[in-house]
Scaffold this active site. Structure first.
Site, mmCIF file in Angstrom:
data_model
loop_
_atom_site.group_PDB
_atom_site.id
_atom_site.type_symbol
_atom_site.label_atom_id
_atom_site.label_comp_id
_atom_site.label_asym_id
_atom_site.label_seq_id
_atom_site.Cartn_x
_atom_site.Cartn_y
_atom_site.Cartn_z
ATOM 1 N N PRO A 208 0.783 -1.245 0.000
ATOM 2 C CA PRO A 208 0.000 0.000 0.000
ATOM 3 C C PRO A 208 0.814 1.293 0.000
ATOM 4 O O PRO A 208 0.267 2.366 0.191
ATOM 5 C CB PRO A 208 -0.792 -0.121 1.310
ATOM 6 N N GLY A 209 2.137 1.208 -0.180
ATOM 7 C CA GLY A 209 2.914 2.426 -0.356
ATOM 8 C C GLY A 209 3.837 2.816 0.775
ATOM 9 O O GLY A 209 4.474 3.870 0.717
ATOM 10 N N GLY A 210 3.943 2.000 1.818
ATOM 11 C CA GLY A 210 4.789 2.354 2.946
ATOM 12 C C GLY A 210 6.252 2.466 2.569
ATOM 13 O O GLY A 210 6.894 3.505 2.777
ATOM 14 N N LYS A 211 6.818 1.400 2.011
ATOM 15 C CA LYS A 211 8.223 1.419 1.640
ATOM 16 C C LYS A 211 8.474 2.369 0.470
ATOM 17 O O LYS A 211 9.510 3.049 0.410
ATOM 18 C CB LYS A 211 8.694 0.005 1.301
ATOM 19 N N ASP A 229 2.186 -2.675 -9.139
ATOM 20 C CA ASP A 229 1.319 -3.589 -8.401
ATOM 21 C C ASP A 229 0.250 -4.110 -9.352
ATOM 22 O O ASP A 229 -0.190 -3.377 -10.252
ATOM 23 C CB ASP A 229 0.665 -2.903 -7.202
ATOM 24 N N ASP A 255 1.636 -6.952 -13.542
ATOM 25 C CA ASP A 255 2.086 -8.146 -12.830
ATOM 26 C C ASP A 255 3.610 -8.171 -12.915
ATOM 27 O O ASP A 255 4.180 -8.374 -13.992
ATOM 28 C CB ASP A 255 1.488 -9.395 -13.475
ATOM 29 N N ASP A 276 9.334 -7.013 -2.211
ATOM 30 C CA ASP A 276 8.640 -7.327 -0.954
ATOM 31 C C ASP A 276 7.349 -8.059 -1.332
ATOM 32 O O ASP A 276 6.259 -7.507 -1.240
ATOM 33 C CB ASP A 276 8.348 -6.028 -0.197
ATOM 34 N N CYS A 326 7.689 -10.602 5.621
ATOM 35 C CA CYS A 326 7.319 -10.539 7.039
ATOM 36 C C CYS A 326 6.950 -11.933 7.540
ATOM 37 O O CYS A 326 5.819 -12.194 7.954
ATOM 38 C CB CYS A 326 6.177 -9.546 7.262
#
Length: 393
Positions: A208-211, A229, A255, A276, A326
């Site tokens: 969702p754009g954090g990194k 994405d 993709d 990620d 994670c």
């Protein structure tokens, strides 16, 4: 003091964890997986504010945020709990994601409700998982018929959860783009990627754009950052994050397993590639249950290798690929790194900062240069590898 919920894990998940943790350590890890880590982290967006001023604003409203000792953009608040939950006459059964969110104090919205038989607006209720684990106490704001008909809206207002977190998304600092909720290992990933102004940086799974926003922050919006994405929803969510935080990047729906074919101009051009990919997420805590089988876990590792093969084709000679997940399973961590080295021609590289433990001995050549975070030691399960493409001779 309240009591931790016991996680329920399938035999396949337990076997995967037993490859990493042995005997009493495994029992310690399982207990740690049932609760959040001791610290709740935010990233200060230094494109818009400095850490001290953000801390001052949060503390003025009684929020006990503190500066992290290692990352200058990181702040944290101690997590309270577990709390005792009051008894209630009714129960609202919710899905796994909703239960794990409510466990940390989030309200329950209609899409996450599975059943709430006999419950009406104003009734006191316990929020429970599908396996009957109580995670929060609250008041119903909708009836089951309303939930079924509307499929949106506030179903249960949570008044007390097993653990206490601040309402970050309701804060003025969040709305103004001064802060972003992000775990310490997740912030560390972008630091290990070490993007520089002028770099071409590819984020293969940006939602969702954090990194992605952190990369923009670290380069002062002076790098060429491209995020891919396959989900329109995640692309839109990432766009909203970038806009709120004042970050500049290009977003493309695609993709990423086929970027080398669909975007040949990127082949051997990227200075830095961030990978990620989707994973088993066993390190995202608290974990109420995970009932996946052997096949599902194996397919995730295969899926990650597909992304890695393309990452190795996009990065320029001498460039860097950072791989992060994670989770803690060998197949998704050292196993994917072994594939990157043996099949994709990448080399394990030393990371500029280590805050966790090193990789598992014997799992792959260069294991001592890898980085792991463990639930019982750090409050998360996380894995980070920095890889480098060989330079042309």
């Amino acid at each position: 003091m309240g009591k931790d919920v016991e996680p329920v894990l399938s035999e396949a998940v337990l076997r995967a964890l037993a490859e990493v943790y042995r005997g009493p350590e495994l029992e310690e890890v399982l207990r740690a997986m049932a609760r959040p880590g001791p610290r709740y982290y935010l990233r200060v967006n230094t494109l818009k504010a400095d850490r001290d001023s953000v801390l001052e604003g949060l503390r003025s409203r009684g929020l006990d945020f503190r500066p992290d000792e290692n990352l200058p953009e990181a702040i944290y608040m101690p997590v309270g709990g577990p709390n005792e939950l009051p008894d209630a006459p009714g129960a609202v059964v919710v899905d796994k994601f909703t239960a794990e969110s409510a466990m940390m104090g989030s309200h329950v919205y209609a899409p996450g409700v599975i059943s709430m038989r006999g419950v009406g607006p104003g009734d006191e209720v316990l929020v429970v998982s599908e396996l009957g684990q109580p995670v929060a106490f609250g008041v119903a704001r909708m009836s089951e018929e309303e939930v079924r008909r509307a499929r949106r809206g506030l179903a249960v207002e949570v008044l007390r959860a097993l653990y206490e977190l601040p309402p970050v998304r309701e804060l003025e600092e969040f709305r103004e783009g001064l802060i972003y909720p992000q775990s310490l290992p997740s912030m560390l990933v972008s630091r290990i990627l070490d993007p520089e102004p002028g770099d071409l940086v590819v984020d293969m799974t940006c939602g969702p754009g954090g990194k992605l926003s952190h990369i923009c922050q670290l380069t002062g919006n002076m790098a060429r950052v491209v995020g891919f994405d396959r989900s329109w929803r995640k692309i839109e969510e990432t766009g909203e994050v970038l806009s709120r935080l004042g970050c500049e990047a290009s977003l493309v729906k695609a993709d990423s397993r086929y970027l080398d074919v669909d975007f040949p101009s990127l082949v051997r051009r990227a200075d830095k590639v961030l990978l990620d990919p989707p994973c088993s997420a066993l390190g995202v805590l608290p974990k109420l249950y995970d009932l996946r089988g052997e096949g599902e876990l194996a397919s995730l590792a295969d899926y990650q290798r597909q992304f890695m093969k393309v990452a190795a084709r996009l990065v320029k000679p001498g460039g860097v690929v950072v791989y992060s997940v994670c989770t803690m399973t060998v197949g998704e961590c050292e196993g994917v790194v072994a594939f990157a080295v043996e099949e994709c021609g990448l080399e394990v590289d030393e990371q500029p900062i280590y805050l966790g433990w090193r990789g598992l001995p014997g799992a792959v050549e260069g294991h001592e240069l890898l980085q792991r975070f463990h639930p019982h030691a750090h409050g998360w399960g996380y894995f980070i590898a920095r890889l480098r493409a060989p330079r042309l001779t």
